[in-house]
Enzyme design. Structure first.
Site, PDB file in Angstrom:
ATOM      1  N   HIS A  32      -6.507  16.009  37.932  1.00  0.00           N
ATOM      2  CA  HIS A  32      -6.257  15.621  36.542  1.00  0.00           C
ATOM      3  C   HIS A  32      -7.305  16.250  35.646  1.00  0.00           C
ATOM      4  O   HIS A  32      -8.427  16.559  36.064  1.00  0.00           O
ATOM      5  CB  HIS A  32      -6.247  14.099  36.380  1.00  0.00           C
ATOM      6  CG  HIS A  32      -7.616  13.456  36.496  1.00  0.00           C
ATOM      7  ND1 HIS A  32      -8.455  13.300  35.415  1.00  0.00           N
ATOM      8  CD2 HIS A  32      -8.272  12.933  37.563  1.00  0.00           C
ATOM      9  CE1 HIS A  32      -9.569  12.709  35.816  1.00  0.00           C
ATOM     10  NE2 HIS A  32      -9.497  12.482  37.110  1.00  0.00           N
ATOM     11  N   CYS A  33      -6.900  16.485  34.394  1.00  0.00           N
ATOM     12  CA  CYS A  33      -7.845  16.948  33.377  1.00  0.00           C
ATOM     13  C   CYS A  33      -8.107  15.785  32.436  1.00  0.00           C
ATOM     14  O   CYS A  33      -7.969  14.628  32.831  1.00  0.00           O
ATOM     15  CB  CYS A  33      -7.291  18.166  32.640  1.00  0.00           C
ATOM     16  SG  CYS A  33      -5.719  17.876  31.812  1.00  0.00           S
ATOM     17  N   ALA A  34      -8.471  16.045  31.200  1.00  0.00           N
ATOM     18  CA  ALA A  34      -8.848  14.974  30.279  1.00  0.00           C
ATOM     19  C   ALA A  34      -7.683  14.065  29.919  1.00  0.00           C
ATOM     20  O   ALA A  34      -7.870  12.877  29.658  1.00  0.00           O
ATOM     21  CB  ALA A  34      -9.451  15.572  29.006  1.00  0.00           C
ATOM     22  N   THR A  35      -6.466  14.614  29.907  1.00  0.00           N
ATOM     23  CA  THR A  35      -5.326  13.820  29.444  1.00  0.00           C
ATOM     24  C   THR A  35      -4.119  13.856  30.372  1.00  0.00           C
ATOM     25  O   THR A  35      -3.200  13.065  30.192  1.00  0.00           O
ATOM     26  CB  THR A  35      -4.852  14.318  28.056  1.00  0.00           C
ATOM     27  OG1 THR A  35      -4.480  15.704  28.165  1.00  0.00           O
ATOM     28  CG2 THR A  35      -5.946  14.168  27.020  1.00  0.00           C
ATOM     29  N   ARG A  36      -4.106  14.777  31.363  1.00  0.00           N
ATOM     30  CA  ARG A  36      -2.879  14.991  32.123  1.00  0.00           C
ATOM     31  C   ARG A  36      -3.092  14.964  33.629  1.00  0.00           C
ATOM     32  O   ARG A  36      -4.115  15.412  34.121  1.00  0.00           O
ATOM     33  CB  ARG A  36      -2.268  16.351  31.754  1.00  0.00           C
ATOM     34  CG  ARG A  36      -1.604  16.403  30.420  1.00  0.00           C
ATOM     35  CD  ARG A  36      -1.317  17.831  29.995  1.00  0.00           C
ATOM     36  NE  ARG A  36      -2.479  18.454  29.362  1.00  0.00           N
ATOM     37  CZ  ARG A  36      -2.539  19.725  29.006  1.00  0.00           C
ATOM     38  NH1 ARG A  36      -1.523  20.511  29.251  1.00  0.00           N
ATOM     39  NH2 ARG A  36      -3.604  20.201  28.425  1.00  0.00           N
TER      40      ARG A  36
END
Length: 478
Positions: A32-36
């Protein structure tokens, strides 16, 4: 492992999510990244992205770069990811691991485009810093921004500070080819130190300065190299050449590391890599790269001179469609070469208004469906991302999904592109658009004010057209 409270909250969504992506057996990896959530699937065709986007806690879902990306939101994505990996029975992967798995599934063309983008990832922060410094010294030095006099003329005490900022702002551009060779060599699997050595050769002080030779003020030394006439000219501004040489150095390094006997490899392999790559630089890659670079720059300038406002409107209108394909990554190399050759970048403002047109479209979608909690939740998050130069949530979460917002956003970008042409907005760097892009806009001709107006214009056109379409056509939205 997710705690019981978090698991109870998100488990129903995660279970349905896993079912909709083809079950646990279809999952190759996740991060995962910051939002997804970013999920690599064995078979992308099994993923029902439309239905996934309607799940609780999900703000959108799309396939991009051979990854399934599920928009969750900052903070929440950490909890959903913990539940997801536990329920799927997979070991957590880093974002880099997922990117590597994704690259393995791409074809040669896709990998080439991504590699080109990766070369500039490490360099962009330095370029942004330099462009911001240029913007500061431009604001301090230019007359007519804050009155009849420049800020330096109004306050002579800051003249030394301004001179200091001016020197710092140009530092990276004097060694930019060296940095590009270093990054390209590293990206293509070679020893980056050898890339630095080759980059230093490209800018060696004993070579005639490329800009001086170009202006005719200096005549370069010509030598015979195995019967081949070679002009000893340096490669200031040779971004395209540096990209190609990074690839050459990396492949030569790999070849000689494999073929040279171990007992003499330590010194002979790098020696051969530098000698051969240096010969290719002056005899083949350099001359060809100069022609290619000149062709790119001349082609862009020709389009400005001959297509005029039509060319600007066309580029701004379709640029975000190019983002959908992933081919936009190549534009960074063109921008870098344009700055090296002309000192300015007229592409960045066009990319910004193109993005803000899509931002306006998703804003219009949100306002038009304000009573729909799901649409509002997705729209607000997607619109906020566009303000910081990230259009994928807006594109894949809303605009591409429903098509008409994409068209309205393209029209908004087209109108913004016309304004960019009419006011002559330019940037001093690349890698930032929308709000962050303000920092790298050239101050000449009221550039900062016009940049804001251009982006607001694209935003408003995209938003208004989308709202009107919703009210008049009343499309059925699932």
């Amino acid at each position: 492992m997710a705690n019981s409270k978090i698991k109870t909250k998100y488990l129903p969504t995660v279970k349905e999510m896993i079912r909709l992506i083809g079950g646990k057996e279809n999952i190759q990896g996740a991060a995962h990244c910051a939002t997804r959530l970013r999920i690599v699937l064995k078979d992308n065709d099994q993923a029902d992205t439309d239905t996934i986007g309607k799940l609780d806690h999900v703000k959108g879902s799309f396939l991009a770069g051979d990854q399934l990306q599920i928009i969750i939101g900052a903070g929440t994505v950490n909890d959903v990811y913990a539940v997801f990996t536990e329920e799927a029975g997979i070991q957590g992967m880093s974002l880099g691991d997922v990117k590597q798995q994704t690259a393995e599934k791409q074809n040669a063309f896709q990998r080439g485009i991504k590699a080109l983008s990766d070369v500039f990832v490490e360099i962009i922060p330095g370029l942004l810093a330099a462009a911001l410094l240029m913007g500061v010294t431009g604001l301090l030095s230019q007359e007519g921004i804050f009155g009849a006099q420049s800020v330096v003329e109004m306050f002579p005490a800051i003249a030394g500070f301004n001179r200091f900022i001016s020197i710092m702002s140009t530092g990276i551009f004097t060694i930019l080819p060296l940095l590009v060779v270093f990054s390209a060599t590293k990206r293509f699997g070679g020893n980056p130190v050898l890339g630095l050595v080759l980059g230093a050769i490209m800018l060696h002080p004993d070579l005639a300065n490329a800009y001086a030779v170009g202006s005719g003020s200096v005549k370069p030394e010509v030598i015979s190299l195995f019967g081949l006439k070679v002009s000893l000219v340096a490669f200031q501004g040779g971004i395209i050449i540096a990209l190609m040489m990074g690839f050459v150095v990396a492949k030569l390094d790999q070849y000689f590391s494999r073929t040279v006997p171990d007992i003499i490899k330590l010194f002979l392999a790098p020696f051969l890599t530098i000698v051969v790559s240096g010969f290719l630089l002056f005899s083949a890659v350099g001359p060809f790269g100069r022609l290619l670079s000149a062709g790119i720059t001349n082609g862009l300038m020709w389009s400005v001179d001959n297509l005029g406002i039509v060319g600007f409107m066309l580029f701004a209108g379709i640029q975000q469609v190019i983002v959908i394909t992933g081919l936009h990554h190549v534009i960074g190399a063109v921008e870098a070469q344009l700055i090296a050759d002309t000192g300015f970048n007229f592409i960045m403002p066009l990319m910004s208004v193109a993005l803000m047109g899509q931002g306006g479209a998703v804003l219009g979608y949100t306002l038009g469906l304000w009573r729909n909690d799901k649409a509002k939740q997705i729209g607000i998050s997607a619109f906020a991302s566009t303000l910081f130069g990230i259009s994928e949530p807006a594109l894949f979460g809303v605009n591409v999904r429903y098509k008409f917002p994409l068209v309205m956003g393209c029209i908004g970008g087209t109108i913004g592109g016309a304004y960019v042409y009419l006011t002559g907005i330019k940037a001093l760097g690349f890698g930032a658009t929308a709000v962050p892009g303000f920092a790298i806009v050239a101050a000449q001709g009221g550039g900062h004010v016009n940049y804001v107006i251009a982006n607001l214009l694209a935003l408003m056109v995209g938003a208004v057209l989308t709202v009107v379409y919703l009210k008049v056509k009343k499309p059925v939205l699932d």
